[in-house]
Design a protein around this motif. Structure first.
Motif, PDB file in Angstrom:
ATOM      1  N   ASN A   1      -4.720   2.990   3.753  1.00 43.40           N
ATOM      2  CA  ASN A   1      -3.585   3.748   3.231  1.00 43.40           C
ATOM      3  C   ASN A   1      -2.718   4.389   4.303  1.00 43.40           C
ATOM      4  OD1 ASN A   1      -4.245   3.317   0.472  1.00 43.40           O
ATOM      5  ND2 ASN A   1      -5.874   4.814   0.687  1.00 43.40           N
ATOM      6  N   THR A   2      -3.086   4.284   5.577  1.00 41.86           N
ATOM      7  CA  THR A   2      -2.350   4.957   6.639  1.00 41.86           C
ATOM      8  C   THR A   2      -1.939   3.965   7.727  1.00 41.86           C
ATOM      9  OG1 THR A   2      -3.625   6.970   6.251  1.00 41.86           O
ATOM     10  CG2 THR A   2      -2.387   6.849   8.313  1.00 41.86           C
ATOM     11  N   LEU A   3      -0.648   3.827   7.920  1.00 37.08           N
ATOM     12  CA  LEU A   3      -0.071   2.950   8.934  1.00 37.08           C
ATOM     13  C   LEU A   3       0.276   3.796  10.154  1.00 37.08           C
ATOM     14  CD1 LEU A   3       1.368   0.307   9.884  1.00 37.08           C
ATOM     15  CD2 LEU A   3       3.380   1.147   8.664  1.00 37.08           C
ATOM     16  N   VAL A   4      -0.165   3.373  11.335  1.00 36.20           N
ATOM     17  CA  VAL A   4       0.164   4.054  12.587  1.00 36.20           C
ATOM     18  C   VAL A   4       1.189   3.200  13.315  1.00 36.20           C
ATOM     19  CG1 VAL A   4      -0.689   4.909  14.789  1.00 36.20           C
ATOM     20  CG2 VAL A   4      -2.118   5.100  12.742  1.00 36.20           C
ATOM     21  N   ILE A   5       2.348   3.775  13.558  1.00 35.64           N
ATOM     22  CA  ILE A   5       3.426   3.095  14.263  1.00 35.64           C
ATOM     23  C   ILE A   5       3.521   3.705  15.645  1.00 35.64           C
ATOM     24  CG2 ILE A   5       5.893   2.588  14.275  1.00 35.64           C
ATOM     25  CD1 ILE A   5       5.734   3.153  11.174  1.00 35.64           C
ATOM     26  N   ASP A   6       3.156   2.959  16.669  1.00 33.34           N
ATOM     27  CA  ASP A   6       3.179   3.438  18.051  1.00 33.34           C
ATOM     28  C   ASP A   6       4.360   2.798  18.757  1.00 33.34           C
ATOM     29  OD1 ASP A   6       2.764   4.177  20.663  1.00 33.34           O
ATOM     30  OD2 ASP A   6       0.656   3.592  20.711  1.00 33.34           O
ATOM     31  N   CYS A   7       5.447   3.531  18.863  1.00 35.53           N
ATOM     32  CA  CYS A   7       6.671   2.997  19.456  1.00 35.53           C
ATOM     33  C   CYS A   7       6.458   2.572  20.904  1.00 35.53           C
ATOM     34  CB  CYS A   7       7.797   4.028  19.361  1.00 35.53           C
ATOM     35  SG  CYS A   7       8.300   4.378  17.663  1.00 35.53           S
ATOM     36  N   ASP A   8       5.531   3.209  21.607  1.00 42.74           N
ATOM     37  CA  ASP A   8       5.258   2.834  22.997  1.00 42.74           C
ATOM     38  C   ASP A   8       4.684   1.419  23.109  1.00 42.74           C
ATOM     39  OD1 ASP A   8       6.182   5.205  24.101  1.00 42.74           O
ATOM     40  OD2 ASP A   8       4.224   6.170  23.970  1.00 42.74           O
ATOM     41  N   ARG A   9       4.090   0.903  22.031  1.00 46.31           N
ATOM     42  CA  ARG A   9       3.507  -0.439  22.043  1.00 46.31           C
ATOM     43  C   ARG A   9       4.437  -1.486  21.458  1.00 46.31           C
ATOM     44  NH1 ARG A   9      -2.014  -0.210  19.174  1.00 46.31           N
ATOM     45  NH2 ARG A   9      -1.669  -2.430  19.379  1.00 46.31           N
TER      46      ARG A   9
ATOM     47  N   GLN B   1       4.918   5.004   3.035  1.00 47.25           N
ATOM     48  CA  GLN B   1       5.328   3.622   3.268  1.00 47.25           C
ATOM     49  C   GLN B   1       6.140   3.093   2.088  1.00 47.25           C
ATOM     50  OE1 GLN B   1       2.176   0.945   4.773  1.00 47.25           O
ATOM     51  NE2 GLN B   1       0.996   2.805   5.122  1.00 47.25           N
ATOM     52  N   ARG B   2       5.680   3.376   0.866  1.00 50.54           N
ATOM     53  CA  ARG B   2       6.416   2.939  -0.325  1.00 50.54           C
ATOM     54  C   ARG B   2       7.790   3.601  -0.390  1.00 50.54           C
ATOM     55  NH1 ARG B   2       1.345   3.608  -2.574  1.00 50.54           N
ATOM     56  NH2 ARG B   2       1.951   5.574  -3.550  1.00 50.54           N
ATOM     57  N   ALA B   3       7.869   4.880  -0.039  1.00 48.71           N
ATOM     58  CA  ALA B   3       9.145   5.592  -0.067  1.00 48.71           C
ATOM     59  C   ALA B   3      10.128   5.000   0.935  1.00 48.71           C
ATOM     60  CB  ALA B   3       8.925   7.079   0.213  1.00 48.71           C
ATOM     61  N   VAL B   4       9.661   4.725   2.145  1.00 48.87           N
ATOM     62  CA  VAL B   4      10.536   4.142   3.169  1.00 48.87           C
ATOM     63  C   VAL B   4      10.961   2.740   2.746  1.00 48.87           C
ATOM     64  CG1 VAL B   4      10.610   3.315   5.553  1.00 48.87           C
ATOM     65  CG2 VAL B   4       9.687   5.574   5.049  1.00 48.87           C
ATOM     66  N   ASN B   5      10.045   1.964   2.177  1.00 46.01           N
ATOM     67  CA  ASN B   5      10.403   0.628   1.694  1.00 46.01           C
ATOM     68  C   ASN B   5      11.436   0.704   0.574  1.00 46.01           C
ATOM     69  OD1 ASN B   5       8.760  -0.740   3.494  1.00 46.01           O
ATOM     70  ND2 ASN B   5       7.026  -0.813   2.100  1.00 46.01           N
ATOM     71  N   ALA B   6      11.302   1.686  -0.309  1.00 41.80           N
ATOM     72  CA  ALA B   6      12.276   1.861  -1.393  1.00 41.80           C
ATOM     73  C   ALA B   6      13.652   2.212  -0.832  1.00 41.80           C
ATOM     74  CB  ALA B   6      11.807   2.941  -2.371  1.00 41.80           C
ATOM     75  N   LEU B   7      13.694   3.079   0.174  1.00 41.86           N
ATOM     76  CA  LEU B   7      14.969   3.426   0.810  1.00 41.86           C
ATOM     77  C   LEU B   7      15.593   2.196   1.468  1.00 41.86           C
ATOM     78  CD1 LEU B   7      14.042   6.857   2.441  1.00 41.86           C
ATOM     79  CD2 LEU B   7      15.574   6.486   0.491  1.00 41.86           C
ATOM     80  N   ALA B   8      14.760   1.388   2.133  1.00 42.53           N
ATOM     81  CA  ALA B   8      15.263   0.182   2.783  1.00 42.53           C
ATOM     82  C   ALA B   8      15.742  -0.832   1.745  1.00 42.53           C
ATOM     83  CB  ALA B   8      14.192  -0.429   3.671  1.00 42.53           C
ATOM     84  N   ASP B   9      14.979  -0.986   0.656  1.00 39.63           N
ATOM     85  CA  ASP B   9      15.394  -1.914  -0.407  1.00 39.63           C
ATOM     86  C   ASP B   9      16.743  -1.523  -1.002  1.00 39.63           C
ATOM     87  OD1 ASP B   9      13.058  -3.369  -0.081  1.00 39.63           O
ATOM     88  OD2 ASP B   9      12.046  -2.490  -1.832  1.00 39.63           O
ATOM     89  N   ALA B  10      17.014  -0.220  -1.058  1.00 41.08           N
ATOM     90  CA  ALA B  10      18.279   0.274  -1.595  1.00 41.08           C
ATOM     91  C   ALA B  10      19.403   0.245  -0.563  1.00 41.08           C
ATOM     92  CB  ALA B  10      18.098   1.696  -2.120  1.00 41.08           C
ATOM     93  N   GLY B  11      19.088  -0.144   0.682  1.00 42.03           N
ATOM     94  CA  GLY B  11      20.099  -0.210   1.729  1.00 42.03           C
ATOM     95  C   GLY B  11      20.444   1.138   2.334  1.00 42.03           C
ATOM     96  N   MET B  12      19.595   2.131   2.103  1.00 46.46           N
ATOM     97  CA  MET B  12      19.882   3.482   2.604  1.00 46.46           C
ATOM     98  C   MET B  12      19.400   3.701   4.036  1.00 46.46           C
ATOM     99  SD  MET B  12      19.019   5.537  -0.870  1.00 46.46           S
ATOM    100  CE  MET B  12      19.683   7.102  -0.325  1.00 46.46           C
ATOM    101  N   VAL B  13      18.393   2.963   4.470  1.00 51.83           N
ATOM    102  CA  VAL B  13      17.889   3.032   5.845  1.00 51.83           C
ATOM    103  C   VAL B  13      17.539   1.609   6.275  1.00 51.83           C
ATOM    104  CG1 VAL B  13      16.930   5.375   5.641  1.00 51.83           C
ATOM    105  CG2 VAL B  13      15.466   3.405   5.164  1.00 51.83           C
ATOM    106  N   PRO B  14      17.495   1.351   7.580  1.00 56.66           N
ATOM    107  CA  PRO B  14      17.069   0.022   8.023  1.00 56.66           C
ATOM    108  C   PRO B  14      15.564  -0.148   7.824  1.00 56.66           C
ATOM    109  CG  PRO B  14      17.566   1.415   9.911  1.00 56.66           C
ATOM    110  CD  PRO B  14      17.904   2.210   8.677  1.00 56.66           C
ATOM    111  N   ARG B  15      15.113  -1.369   7.898  1.00 56.93           N
ATOM    112  CA  ARG B  15      13.690  -1.671   7.787  1.00 56.93           C
ATOM    113  C   ARG B  15      12.967  -1.331   9.098  1.00 56.93           C
ATOM    114  NH1 ARG B  15      12.387  -3.243   3.157  1.00 56.93           N
ATOM    115  NH2 ARG B  15      13.861  -4.347   1.890  1.00 56.93           N
TER     116      ARG B  15
END
Length: 75
Positions: A7-15, A45-59
């Motif tokens: 249930n938890t995605l770790v996004i490491d921008c340095d990698r 994650q679902r919230a960010v995907n919903a925003l991206a699906d609506a074109g409100m933020v990039p993927r």
């Protein structure tokens, strides 16, 4: 990308292999200004995907570094 648990995605921008080139088109940079690391649970994650699906933020544009594959020897 790493997962602490399912249930938890770790996004490491340095990698990220496309850091710099793709940051301006990545949702992490848009929302948080390219931090070194972010953890999103499944609801986030679902919230960010919903925003991206609506074109409100990039993927999410993360291209995680892949561990080197062992080379096979012929013969």
């Amino acid at each position: 990308m790493d997962y602490i648990d399912e249930n938890t995605l770790v996004i490491d921008c340095d990698r990220c292999q496309v850091r710099g080139d793709a940051c301006s088109e990545c949702v992490v940079s848009v929302l948080l200004g390219a931090p070194p690391s972010v953890e999103w649970d499944s609801a986030e994650q679902r919230a960010v995907n919903a925003l991206a699906d609506a074109g409100m933020v990039p993927r999410l544009r993360l291209v995680d570094e892949q561990p080197a594959r062992p080379r096979r020897r012929a013969g």
